[in-house]
Write a protein that holds these residues in place. Structure first.
Motif, PDB file in Angstrom:
ATOM      1  N   GLY A 432     -12.040 -37.252 -39.881  1.00  0.00           N
ATOM      2  CA  GLY A 432     -11.097 -37.556 -38.811  1.00  0.00           C
ATOM      3  C   GLY A 432     -11.775 -37.718 -37.465  1.00  0.00           C
ATOM      4  O   GLY A 432     -11.462 -38.640 -36.703  1.00  0.00           O
ATOM      5  N   LEU A 433     -12.714 -36.840 -37.157  1.00  0.00           N
ATOM      6  CA  LEU A 433     -13.411 -36.932 -35.867  1.00  0.00           C
ATOM      7  C   LEU A 433     -14.257 -38.196 -35.794  1.00  0.00           C
ATOM      8  O   LEU A 433     -14.320 -38.853 -34.743  1.00  0.00           O
ATOM      9  CB  LEU A 433     -14.285 -35.695 -35.667  1.00  0.00           C
ATOM     10  CG  LEU A 433     -15.022 -35.611 -34.324  1.00  0.00           C
ATOM     11  CD1 LEU A 433     -14.039 -35.602 -33.164  1.00  0.00           C
ATOM     12  CD2 LEU A 433     -15.921 -34.374 -34.274  1.00  0.00           C
ATOM     13  N   ALA A 434     -14.913 -38.563 -36.900  1.00  0.00           N
ATOM     14  CA  ALA A 434     -15.725 -39.785 -36.897  1.00  0.00           C
ATOM     15  C   ALA A 434     -14.865 -41.021 -36.680  1.00  0.00           C
ATOM     16  O   ALA A 434     -15.215 -41.909 -35.898  1.00  0.00           O
ATOM     17  CB  ALA A 434     -16.501 -39.893 -38.213  1.00  0.00           C
ATOM     18  N   VAL A 435     -13.708 -41.069 -37.351  1.00  0.00           N
ATOM     19  CA  VAL A 435     -12.828 -42.234 -37.255  1.00  0.00           C
ATOM     20  C   VAL A 435     -12.283 -42.404 -35.840  1.00  0.00           C
ATOM     21  O   VAL A 435     -12.324 -43.491 -35.256  1.00  0.00           O
ATOM     22  CB  VAL A 435     -11.670 -42.106 -38.267  1.00  0.00           C
ATOM     23  CG1 VAL A 435     -10.598 -43.148 -37.984  1.00  0.00           C
ATOM     24  CG2 VAL A 435     -12.183 -42.255 -39.677  1.00  0.00           C
ATOM     25  N   ILE A 436     -11.786 -41.337 -35.254  1.00  0.00           N
ATOM     26  CA  ILE A 436     -11.136 -41.451 -33.947  1.00  0.00           C
ATOM     27  C   ILE A 436     -12.162 -41.713 -32.852  1.00  0.00           C
ATOM     28  O   ILE A 436     -11.849 -42.350 -31.839  1.00  0.00           O
ATOM     29  CB  ILE A 436     -10.306 -40.187 -33.643  1.00  0.00           C
ATOM     30  CG1 ILE A 436      -9.288 -40.477 -32.554  1.00  0.00           C
ATOM     31  CG2 ILE A 436     -11.193 -39.015 -33.299  1.00  0.00           C
ATOM     32  CD1 ILE A 436      -8.280 -41.542 -32.909  1.00  0.00           C
ATOM     33  N   THR A 437     -13.397 -41.255 -33.032  1.00  0.00           N
ATOM     34  CA  THR A 437     -14.429 -41.530 -32.030  1.00  0.00           C
ATOM     35  C   THR A 437     -14.749 -43.018 -31.986  1.00  0.00           C
ATOM     36  O   THR A 437     -14.890 -43.600 -30.899  1.00  0.00           O
ATOM     37  CB  THR A 437     -15.701 -40.719 -32.337  1.00  0.00           C
ATOM     38  OG1 THR A 437     -15.379 -39.327 -32.387  1.00  0.00           O
ATOM     39  CG2 THR A 437     -16.753 -40.950 -31.267  1.00  0.00           C
TER      40      THR A 437
END
Length: 783
Positions: A432-437
């Motif tokens: 999730g953090l990779a995608v939203i970044t």
């Protein structure tokens, strides 16, 4: 997330081809193909969204407010981010048909002149794809002010590059996490057939076996199984949408009421901090949305819009509504352990659905792996990543590449994540953090494109970044709060890759600055006298240099120690330009160094960041042809005044490849036993074995009064030198920090850059050069 798995030859799809662009049959075919490439990851998100959302942060109660709230968030997130932002806005920000993070950065570099490539030339701005037609508007004052600010302040240019690199590093991190969560979630259906205590001892080994098998097949190339991608994804989408419709009508036909945004308010009001933290799981419903923009170059804007709007989007909405309808009537669920996707699948078809889900997960994983290869190739082309071995797995389909070192590194990291976490909760937090970044980076770059490239009002850019940035910032904060629960993984991976990129980019810039400061002027060469004071041996000497003007210090070092070089000398510079593709007719810039009798030339081969480098045989043929065509056209350019000049006053002529020349010198191949078609040709015999028929390469010279005797003699000498053989001369530089440098600089240059340089690949065109024909000149460079 960036996926770049092409399914067609890029040369077959051209934005300048109106027939294919306007043909509905072609558009629908591309839409069908995009389903198996672009949407593999996005279509498998229903496997783990609800399970990750209800992991621990919130609990499912009898009032169903939690279920309805999550469904409302999923619906509006899918509507606002993929549909509104990407389909209707971001897809228009293409770089001559190409999309992705680097396409946006490349677009900004050309419009604002903030490129960090050190060997840029004014002649590069005359490339056909360098200019992009913007949407002219009257609101230019603030845009011009912003452009001048970016061009004046070097620190802002570095911030812009760092922003693009952060997004790129997160994509690479996503290449580790996406295969893990897709495959692990797909095999999680096994948990329904065994006890809670034992299912993980089966799921983890099965997931690892599938992952090893997936990475082991990469070297074969996805074109061998690519025809299966679209049918698998279509079957999966039809399956989850049919199951969703069944669950809606069978369990809760009134679940459509949850689509009201009012339920989002009720959800956050009731759950408060737990609901805010659960947004990290809801975020996974848009995993893979970035692929619609990243794969734009392999399809078309309309085809991607049609596929998502009419197939993917309604299928996903029905799937999420069906799961919510089932869960709303099953309040006795023990925990998130039994709240996954498979619990809502009717028991009779659960095993077939499990098989289809595993195949769909492999498709989604395949796409992001190939996408990681593509993004690393682009970084390497723009001088932001060490040179790696790139293998093109298909001779017909553009962009299908395989990088062995990266493939095995991704496999090891992916297995480590799967074995280390052993559940989807922590892996989903990391993904999730990779995608939203990546999405935040796209939003920031897109706001600059609106002003600098589209020439729109700054107010529109502010509205864009405020509206979409606020939504993504909310999800980013929810993902970042779970840093210790798995979200640290993409941060750690991105940090490592960012250090590698920074060290390589910094060292490359310093090395180029050293070459520029220590290059030898043409006057030094002229001072050697007409015969250059040295021995000229037969053959062609190909001197590799990064410089686009002047003579490299490596060459003077070579001549000083060995006063002899070939009768024809070519200073070759292969450079990348900030465009996706360079047309073959604009490939080479050719010029002359010194008087004609010296037979010394400069050749600059220009490639875009998505171009495929030819093999050594084709490149060598095009290189020799470019010199021959320059000799023919030199007098005509002098008469007409068509020329480009480098910093040292060298005249540079744009020359295409052998296949693109229609009016000048042409090349044809044949055997000795074939009759000559023209008497007025020069012949060049290639190296051959006695058993093979004698092969000739002929320069067909058109009869022209401008093609004088001197040019014919020069061409004759070029072909005789080519027949004698070609030697490759390169510099083997040992880079060290200057005395008195800071500790940080010594560490970066002496340790980091030196390690990367020693372990990186050589130039692409030098891989197949025989060792017997290679000369390496050692030098020590203090930067």
């Amino acid at each position: 997330m960036v996926l770049r798995q092409p399914v067609m030859d890029l040369e077959g799809w051209s934005r300048n081809n109106p027939i294919k662009k306007e043909s509905w049959r072609t558009v629908l075919t591309l839409a069908y193909q995009s389903l198996g490439v672009v949407y593999g990851d996005l279509s498998t998100s229903p496997l783990y969204v609800y399970k990750s959302t209800f992991a621990e942060d919130i609990q499912h109660s009898d009032s169903n407010e939690e279920i309805y709230g999550v469904l409302s968030f999923v619906f509006w997130t899918l509507t606002l981010i993929p549909l509104l932002k990407y389909v209707f806005i971001v897809l228009r920000a293409d770089d001559n048909g190409e999309g992705g993070t680097f396409a946006l950065y490349s677009l900004l570099c050309r419009h604002a002149r903030v490129s960090t490539l050190p060997n840029c030339q004014l002649a590069d701005e005359e490339l056909s794809e360098y200019k992009k037609d913007g949407i002219v508007s009257a609101h230019k004052s603030l845009g011009l002010s912003l452009r001048s600010t970016l061009e004046k302040h070097r620190i802002l240019q570095k911030v812009l590059l760092a922003l693009a690199l952060v997004g790129t590093c997160m994509v690479i991190g996503d290449g580790v996490l996406t295969p893990a969560i897709c495959v692990f979630s797909a095999v999680s259906g096994l948990e329904l057939s065994m006890s809670k205590e034992h299912h993980q001892y089966v799921e983890v080994p099965v997931a690892c076996i599938i992952l090893v098998f997936l990475f082991a097949l990469q070297h074969y190339g996805t074109h061998r199984v690519g025809f299966l991608f679209a049918p698998i994804v279509i079957t999966w989408l039809l399956c989850i949408s049919a199951i969703g419709v069944y669950n809606i009508f069978h369990w809760n036909p009134h679940v459509y009421k949850a689509l009201s945004p009012y339920y989002m308010y009720k959800f956050l009001k009731k759950t408060q901090r737990g609901g805010w933290m659960s947004l990290g799981g809801i975020l996974l419903c848009i995993t893979g949305s970035e692929a619609m923009f990243a794969d734009l170059g392999h399809f078309s804007q309309l085809s991607i819009q049609i596929a998502f709007t009419f197939v993917v989007y309604p299928s996903l909405i029905l799937a999420y509504m069906g799961q919510a309808a089932y869960l709303s009537k099953h309040h006795n669920i023990e925990s998130y352990y039994r709240i996954g996707f498979y619990v809502s699948v009717p028991e009779k078809i659960r095993w077939p659905v499990l098989s289809i889900a595993i195949l769909a997960a492999v498709v989604g994983s395949q796409a992001i792996i190939t996408g990681t290869f593509s993004i690393i190739k682009q970084c390497s082309a723009l001088g932001c990543f060490p040179r790696v071995k790139i293998i093109h797995t298909s001779s017909k389909i553009h962009g299908q590449i395989y990088i062995p070192e990266i493939n095995w590194i991704l496999m090891i990291l992916c297995l480590a994540v799967t074995v280390g976490f052993r559940n989807t909760k922590h892996i989903s937090n990391a993904a999730g953090l990779a995608v939203i970044t990546v999405m935040l980076v796209t939003t920031c770059l897109m706001s600059l494109v609106i002003v600098l490239c589209w020439h729109k009002n700054v107010f529109l850019a502010i509205c864009f970044i405020f509206f979409f940035g606020s939504i993504e910032a909310l999800y980013f904060s929810a993902s970042l709060i779970k840093f210790l629960d798995g979200a640290w993984v993409p941060v750690a991976l991105s940090f490592i890759f960012l250090i590698i990129m920074y060290v390589w980019h910094y060292g490359t810039l310093k090395k180029y600055e050293f070459d520029v400061q220590n290059k030898v002027s043409i006057n030094w060469l002229l001072g050697l006298g007409p015969d250059l004071g040295i021995v000229r041996v037969r053959g062609i000497g190909l001197v590799h240099t990064e410089l686009v003007s002047g003579i490299p210090a490596m060459f003077s070092h070579f001549v000083t120690n060995l006063p002899a070089f070939h009768e024809v000398l070519i200073f070759l510079c292969i450079k990348s330009v900030p465009v996706p593709h360079v047309r073959p007719e604009e490939r080479f810039l050719v010029g002359r160094i010194g008087p004609k009798e010296y037979r010394i030339y400069r050749c600059i081969a220009r490639y875009g960041y998505r171009d495929v480098h030819k093999d050594d045989v084709e490149f060598e043929k095009d290189l020799v042809f470019s010199i021959a065509e320059f000799i023919r056209s030199e007098r005509a350019e002098q008469d007409t005044g068509i020329e480009n000049s480098s910093e040292d006053g060298e005249r540079m002529t744009v020359v295409g490849t052998a296949l693109t020349n229609l009016e000048g010198i042409r090349m044809c191949e044949g055997n000795d036993d074939e009759p000559s078609e023209m008497d007025d040709t020069f012949e060049l015999r290639e190296i051959r074995t006695p058993e093979m028929p004698k092969k000739r390469v002929r320069f067909l010279v058109p009869e022209s009064p401008r093609f004088d005797t001197g040019a014919r003699e020069e061409l004759q000498e070029l072909m005789e030198a080519r027949e004698s053989g070609m030697a490759f001369i390169s510099g083997n530089c040992y880079v060290r920090a200057k005395s008195g440098s800071s500790l940080m600089r010594r560490v970066v240059i002496n340790l980091g850059y030196d390690f990367l340089r020693r372990n990186s690949r050589g130039p692409t065109y030098a891989w197949s050069v025989p060792y017997a024909s290679t000369l390496e000149v050692g030098m020590l460079c203090h930067v």
